[in-house]
Write an enzyme that holds these catalytic residues in place. Structure first.
Site: not given
Ligand code: MIC
Ligand code: SF4
Length: 656
Positions: A64-65, A119, A379, A547, A549
């Site tokens: 999805d990313h 995630d 975010r 995140s 990550r």
């Molecule tokens: C995000 O919202 O920052 C992400 C991208 O979904 C991350 C995961 C990632 O960095 O791949 C998260 O929320 O954990």
């Molecule tokens: Fe995707 Fe993370 Fe954004 Fe949710 S917050 S839509 S999981 S990138």
């Protein structure tokens, strides 16, 4: 005993330790989810564990990313993920099927179950009465292999909801209000549990918006009871058999109670550039806007998009506003296509983006320089939109749509007076459109063994950490301030495609602090690494927010970073650091933060000894001619992982 819903579910899953707040515990994980941006590494690590097939009740791998597919990297990841899922007994949700959290809520979530996801917004599942926790990919890989998940037994903050929403007030406003009270700092080790008469006024998607963005509080997870609303949601998804009623005992003891009267809430916004920079819309209305996006795992459900479409019927958005809609799932998109509301959105001027994370993770739709973008996301860290100096406000779909029509930040409650518009009542459908044809089911054991896993050339198996030295000869590579997010440490956006190639991705560690013409963080770190000097990063409060990550640990590890010294470190990031043998140290006296500078040589003479036995560690600044203490807040297991040189090395040792 606590008798909160949180503790009831934890008690049913406890495999190690005792349910006493602050103590380390291990819990059994029923379900896992991974997404492509963290999942590729998670599956590479899972493979290196040699487990073969997953040992959970259910594991789902989502794509999805990373779907922009500039260059072959993303598609290489997709093919790897599809084939490794087929080989490992994992469900695979193909690109275009939707955002992991939205799809999991619709198709897999189960009240009373535990869910671990790579995630940070995995707590979305709390909207269904699950204990759903975000973690690093390596922890999720271990859970897929049947291992327990280790965490600090939480304190439980009870949020008592009373009343019901006034017109145009939304569940987003509940979590924004809570962020204004609790902020993004200082909530590590807590769970937020909702209770009270106001709960039954909220649908599951509304609850999921609240638990989703609970991630921004920095808590372990958030949870709602499972009740008649949960039952009707699951039945409408054709999954009534997953239902069980669940709630806290009448005399549940919360560590703290916050009362929120839904009737008294008003539309709110998180202003640039932190999810806890909260203002009522009434205070910021009138600011000119140039972009509105409805989407992300927080606010892109069927109800959210139906509301937007109902308001837009027969209208168009302001000519100065770029307007985009990213439906949370293919189910949502298909339903809107079928009932004609997609046509309404298109007629109103919406640019329809595919069902995925898209602009939320800087995959396109970056705003112009200096303009305001309004998003229904969770975010708004500086630069996350892909534009330096961005002005990103986070709001409810109600506020987003009112503002898109008016061309400026607008309190949706004023639409009545301005356009004679009452807030549309959007009811949850009795039956959602169910089409799981883009979810590949796990293959039976005899077939899965025959699958060939496809690993394209851009997929590089990550290196294991080197053991920690008995005495650390270190250099402060960077000193940063409070609330450093993992987005600061490892940028996403256009760099996201390097996630499965650590040597390349590592070049961009702390990219936002690199200055033109100066050696980058990565170059400085590698130069020290070659001389046997360990890198140290110094941070302020809440280091590693955001995140999950694990690249924010994995890539610095690759560059030779051996310790992080901060005033406080967030839960998921701290666990990731430990898993990759980077020592998380907190200043014993926060004033010592002011005495340490970038470039300082710091020595930790008894590093291993302290990890083994002590709660503090002695740090010597030779140039400054002083020494000070760092705090080691480590469980017995954390110590074992660090001493072994990371989680994988520990697992290998245990396997011998
Ligand atoms: C995000 O919202 O920052 C992400 C991208 O979904 C991350 C995961 C990632 O960095 O791949 C998260 O929320 O954990
Ligand atoms: Fe995707 Fe993370 Fe954004 Fe949710 S917050 S839509 S999981 S990138």
């Amino acid at each position: 005993m606590h008798r909160t819903l949180t503790y009831k579910i934890l008690a049913q899953h406890l495999v190690e330790g005792q349910l006493e707040a602050g103590k380390p515990i291990g819990i059994r994980i029923d379900q896992t989810l991974t997404q492509d941006a963290t999942g590729t590494t998670a599956f590479l690590l899972f493979e290196s564990m040699g487990v073969g097939r997953v040992r959970t009740d259910l594991s789902v791998s989502y794509v999805d990313h990373n779907m922009s597919q500039f260059g072959p990297e993303n598609h290489n990841d997709h093919l790897y993920l599809q084939t490794i899922a087929a080989r490992s007994g994992v469900y695979h949700s193909r690109p275009g099927n939707g955002i992991c959290h939205q799809v999991h809520l619709e198709r897999f979530g189960k009240p009373g179950a535990t869910l671990l996801g790579s995630d940070s917004h995995t707590p979305t599942g709390g909207g269904l009465g699950m204990i759903a926790i975000g973690a690093g990919g390596l922890d999720v890989a271990a859970a897929m292999g049947g291992g327990a998940f280790y965490l600090t037994c939480p304190k439980v903050i009870g949020v008592e909801l009373t009343g019901k929403f006034g017109e145009w007030v939304a569940s987003k406003d509940v979590i924004l209000k809570l962020l204004s009270i609790l902020t993004t700092k200082g909530n590590v080790g807590c769970v937020v549990e909702y209770f009270g008469a106001g709960v039954e006024t909220l649908t599951v998607p509304q609850r999921a918006t609240i638990t989703n963005m609970g991630a921004e509080l920095g808590v372990t997870t958030s949870i709602f009871p499972s009740d008649e609303k949960t039952k009707s949601f699951l039945e409408a998804q054709g999954r009534g058999d997953a239902y069980q009623p669940l709630q806290a005992a009448m005399n549940a003891q919360y560590d703290r109670v916050i009362k929120l009267n839904l009737s008294e809430l008003e539309p709110m916004a998180a202003c640039p550039s932190s999810p806890d920079n909260i203002q009522p819309i009434a205070e910021i209305k009138g600011r000119r806007i140039h972009q509105v996006v409805i989407g992300s795992c927080t606010n892109s459900s069927f109800s959210d998009l139906m509301l937007a479409a109902e308001v837009l019927k027969g209208r168009t958005v302001d000519a100065g506003v770029e307007f985009a809609v990213a439906p949370g799932s293919r189910q949502v998109l298909q339903m809107l296509a079928k009932n004609g509301m997609l046509a309404v959105l298109i007629a109103a001027g919406a640019r329809i983006l595919e069902s995925g994370c898209g602009p939320c993770i800087g995959q396109g739709f970056s705003p112009a320089d200096g303009v305001v973008t309004l998003r229904t996301f969770n975010r708004n860290f500086a630069g996350r939109t892909g534009t330096k100096g961005d002005q990103c406000y986070l709001v409810s779909p109600e506020t987003a749509i009112a503002s898109a029509i008016m061309g400026e930040i607008t309190d949706p409650r004023t639409l009545k007076q301005m356009l004679g518009l009452s807030c549309p009542v959007v009811k949850l459908p009795k039956e959602f459109l169910i089409d799981d044809s883009m979810i590949d089911k796990p293959l039976p054991r005899d077939e899965s063994g025959k699958v060939t896993v496809v690993r394209g050339p851009t997929i590089v198996v990550p290196e294991s950490p080197k053991p920690l030295p008995a005495e650390l000869d270190g250099r402060v590579l960077l000193k940063c301030g409070d609330k450093i997010t993992t987005d600061h440490i490892m940028p996403a956006g256009s760099f996201l495609k390097y996630r499965s190639n650590v040597p390349v991705y590592s070049k961009y560690v702390f990219n936002c602090f690199n200055e033109e013409g100066q050696p980058t963080f990565a170059e400085r770190a590698l130069a020290h690494k070659q001389q046997g000097v360990g890198g140290i990063v110094v941070g302020g409060e809440s280091y590693g927010q955001g995140s999950s990550r694990e690249h924010a640990a994995l890539c610095p590890m690759y560059l030779g970073v051996r310790a992080v010294l901060a005033k406080s470190i967030e839960r998921i990031h701290k666990a990731n650091l430990i898993n990759f043998a980077i020592v998380p140290v907190e200043f014993d006296n926060p004033d010592d933060y002011d005495r340490v500078h970038a470039g300082d040589a710091l020595r930790i003479p008894e590093l291993l000894e302290s990890i083994r036995l002590l709660d503090t560690v002695r740090i010597i600044n030779d140039a400054g001619g002083y020494e000070f203490n760092g705090r080691l807040t480590l469980s017995t297991r954390d110590r074992a992982i660090l001493l072994a040189g990371g989680l994988l090395n520990l697992a290998k040792k245990a396997g011998k």
